[in-house]
Enzyme design. Structure first.
Site: not given
Ligand code: NAD
Length: 496
Positions: A190, A243-245, A248, A266, A301, A400
Site C-alpha cells: 500500500k 512512516g510516522s511514529t 506506527g 520504521e 527519515c 520531526e
Molecule cells: P504517514 O505515517 O502519514 O503514512 C505512512 C503510510 O501509512 C502511508 O501509506 C499512509 O497512507 C499510511 N497511513 C496513514 N494513516 C494511517 C492510518 N490511520 N492507518 C493505517 N495506515 C495509515 O507517513 P508519511 O507522511 O507518508 O511519511 C513521512 C514519515 O515517514 C516521517 O515520519 C518519516 O520519518 C517516516 N519515514 C521513516 C523511514 C524509516 O526508514 N525509518 C523512511 C522514510 C520515511
C-alpha cells in the site's frame, strides 16, 4: 530551457500513467468506484485519477495473496527459481528506469536527476541483493543430543502488508518487497496516497518477470481506509510499516485488536548531526550537514535536522552551512540541474511553514530561507532554511518537521553534545565529526540511535541494517537481518 529539460518535459507530456489497483495479476478499479486525484507538487495540478481502495478491496487482495501463498507456486518453489524471477524483476526496473524516474519525479516533485541516478537504481539493487541472498541463508542444527536431530528453519509468514510513505516511494517499497518476496511471502503493497504511481507501475513488471499472480498486489488508497483495513485484517500475517511514529503506534493497536499480526516499524526521526571543535575538516562537515538536511528537500527519515555544534566554532561553521543553503535554490524537478525539488503537498508545505513560524515566535534566529518560492508555478517550493540560537525546549528542536529546516543548537564539548543529541523521543540515526578517535568511539557507543555515522553522514548499503531505537521503531530493513520481519523460526525435532 536546456535541451535535456525539454526532453524530460516532452517525455512527461506523452507518458501513460496507470492509476488502478493491481489485484490477482490485473489492473482493477476500486470496488466502490471511488478515486482521488494524484497531484504533481511542482505544478499543483492533477496528473492522474487514482483508485481509492478500502476494506472491500483489501479483503479481495488478501484472499488473492492467501490463495497464491497456499498454492505454493511462490512460497514453496525452488529457491533458485525465486532468485531467477526476482533478478528479472530487478532488471525490468532498470529497463524502465526512465519511465519510473519520471513517474517518481512527477508524483512527488523529486529532482529527475536524483530519481534517475538514485532511487530507481537503488531500488533495483535492493531486489537484486535479496534475489542473491535467497539461497545463501541457512537454517541451524541445534545441539539436542545423539538420539535427536533438531533443525531450526525459517518459514515465510504468509500474507504480508507493506505500508510505505511518500518520500522515497519506490525505494521504501523495495526495501520491503526484496526480503518479503525472497522469503516466499505474498505481499500487499500500500503506497502512500500522495505517491502511488511507481508502486502501481511495478506490479505489472513483477508479473512480467514471472512472479505468479496474487503474490504481489498493490492497493492505492488512504491510510484511514486501506491502511487501517490492512492493519485490522484477520488474515494478514504481518505488517511492514514505514512512516510516522503516530501511525506506527496505530499499527500496534490494530495488531492487538485483530490477530496479533507481526509488526515491523520504521518510523520518524530527529537525528542529531554533531560537529565538535576538534573537527579538522569543517568544509567537509558543512557540506555534509547541508546535504544531510536539504537532500530530498529535508523529507528524509534520517535527515540530520538538529545541528549540534561546539560554541567555539559555531559562528564560522554556520556561515559555511548558510553558504551551501544559498547555493541550493529550489527549481523545476524536470530540469536535470535542479538539486532541490518541491515539497510533496500543500498540506506538508503548510506544516513545514508553521514550524518555521513557530521557530521565529519562540526566538530562534533565522539565518537564511524560510520562504515559499516559485509560486508562479503553482507548485510547493520552499527555500532551504537554517535557524541558529535554537534551544531544546523549542518545537523546532523537538518535532520531526520533515522539510528543509535545520535547527542549530550550540554546546560546550563532547558530553553536552551527547546529552543534547539523546534528548529526543526518536533514535533513528546520528552523526559526529571529530578527529579524536576516543571521542568518536565514546560517542558511537553512547548515542541512542540505530545508525551512527562518524566523519560522514547518510552513508549506507544493502549490507548494513537500517532502523531505529526508541520511538523511531523496531525491526530492521536492509541486510540479512530484514528476513527476521518476514519469517518465523520453526524447530523440527526428529527422534532416531
Ligand atoms: P504517514 O505515517 O502519514 O503514512 C505512512 C503510510 O501509512 C502511508 O501509506 C499512509 O497512507 C499510511 N497511513 C496513514 N494513516 C494511517 C492510518 N490511520 N492507518 C493505517 N495506515 C495509515 O507517513 P508519511 O507522511 O507518508 O511519511 C513521512 C514519515 O515517514 C516521517 O515520519 C518519516 O520519518 C517516516 N519515514 C521513516 C523511514 C524509516 O526508514 N525509518 C523512511 C522514510 C520515511
Amino acid at each position: 530551457m536546456t535541451s535535456e529539460q525539454i526532453y524530460w518535459k516532452e517525455r512527461a507530456s506523452t507518458l501513460y500513467i496507470e492509476a488502478r489497483a493491481y489485484i490477482d495479476g490485473a489492473y482493477v478499479d476500486a470496488i466502490s468506484g471511488q478515486t482521488f486525484d494524484c497531484i504533481n507538487p511542482a505544478t499543483g495540478r492533477s496528473i492522474a485519477t487514482v483508485a481509492s481502495c478500502d476494506a472491500a478491496d483489501v479483503d479481495r487482495a488478501v484472499k488473492s495473496g492467501r490463495r497464491a501463498f497456499e498454492s505454493g507456486e511462490w512460497s514453496r518453489v525452488n529457491p533458485l527459481e525465486r532468485k531467477r524471477v526476482l533478478q528479472r524483476f530487478s532488471s525490468l526496473l532498470l529497463e524502465h528506469r526512465e519511465e519510473l524516474a519520471l513517474l517518481e519525479s512527477l508524483n512527488i516533485g523529486k529532482p529527475i536527476t536524483n530519481a534517475f541516478n538514485g532511487d530507481i537504481i537503488s531500488s533495483a539493487t535492493t531486489l537484486q541483493w535479496y534475489a542473491e541472498a535467497i539461497d545463501k541463508v541457512y537454517g541451524e542444527v541445534a545441539q539436542s543430543g545423539h538420539e535427536m536431530t533438531t533443525m531450526v528453519i525459517r518459514e515465510p509468514l504468509g500474507v504480508v502488508a507493506a505500508v510505505v510513505p511518500w518520500n522515497y516511494p519506490l525505494s521504501m517499497a523495495c526495501w520491503k518487497l526484496g526480503p518479503a518476496l525472497a522469503a516466499g511471502n505474498s505481499v500487499i503493497l500500500k503506497p502512500a496516497e500522495q505517491s502511488p504511481l511507481t508502486a502501481i507501475r511495478i506490479a505489472a513488471l513483477a508479473t512480467q518477470a514471472g512472479i505468479p499472480k496474487g503474490v504481489l498486489n498493490v492497493l492505492p488508497g488512504y491510510g484511514e481506509t486501506a491502511g487501517k483495513a490492512l492493519g485490522l485484517h484477520m488474515d494478514v500475517d504481518a505488517v511492514a510499516f514505514t512512516g510516522s511514529t503516530a501511525v506506527g503506534k496505530l499499527f500496534m493497536q490494530y495488531a492487538g485488536q485483530s490477530n496479533i499480526k507481526r509488526v515491523g516499524l520504521e518510523c520518524g526521526g530527529k537525528s542529531p548531526h554533531i560537529v565538535l571543535a576538534d573537527c579538522d575538516d569543517l568544509d567537509a562537515a558543512a557540506r555534509s550537514v547541508a546535504a544531510g538536511i536539504f537532500a530530498n528537500a529535508g523529507q528524509v527519515c534520517n535527515a540530520g535536522s538538529r545541528l549540534i555544534v561546539d560554541t567555539r566554532i559555531a559562528e564560522a561553521f554556520l556561515e559555511r552551512v548558510v553558504e551551501h543553503a544559498a547555493n541550493l535554490p529550489p527549481g523545476d524537478p524536470l530540469d536535470p540541474a535542479t538539486r532541490l525539488g518541491a515539497i510533496v503537498s500543500q498540506k506538508q508545505l503548510d506544516r513545514v511553514s508553521s514550524y518555521i513560524q513557530s521557530g521565529k515566535i519562540e526566538g530562534a534566529r533565522l539565518l537564511i530561507g524560510g520562504e515559499r518560492t516559485l509560486t508562479e508555478t503553482g507548485g510547493y517550493f520552499l527555500s532551504p532554511t537554517v535557524f541558529a540560537g535554537v534551544t531544546q525546549g523549542m518545537r523546532i528542536a523537538r518535532d520531526e518537521i520533515f522539510g528543509p529546516v535545520l535547527s542549530a543548537i550550540t554546546v560546550s564539548g563532547l558530553e553536552e553534545a551527547i546529552a543534547v543529541a539523546n534528548n529526543t523521543s526518536y533514535g533513528l540515526a546520528a552523526g559526529i565529526w571529530t578527529q579524536n578517535v576516543k571521542s568518536a568511539l565514546h560517542a558511537s557507543r553512547m548515542l541512542r540511535a540505530g545508525v551512527v555515522w562518524v566523519n560522514c553522514f547518510d552513508r549506507g548499503s544493502m549490507a548494513a541494517p537500517f532502523g531505529g531505537f526508541k520511538q523511531s521503531g523496531f525491526g530492521r530493513d536492509k541486510s540479512l537481518h530484514a528476513f527476521d520481519k518476514y519469517t518465523d523460526w520453526k524447530s523440527i525435532w526428529m527422534a532416531h
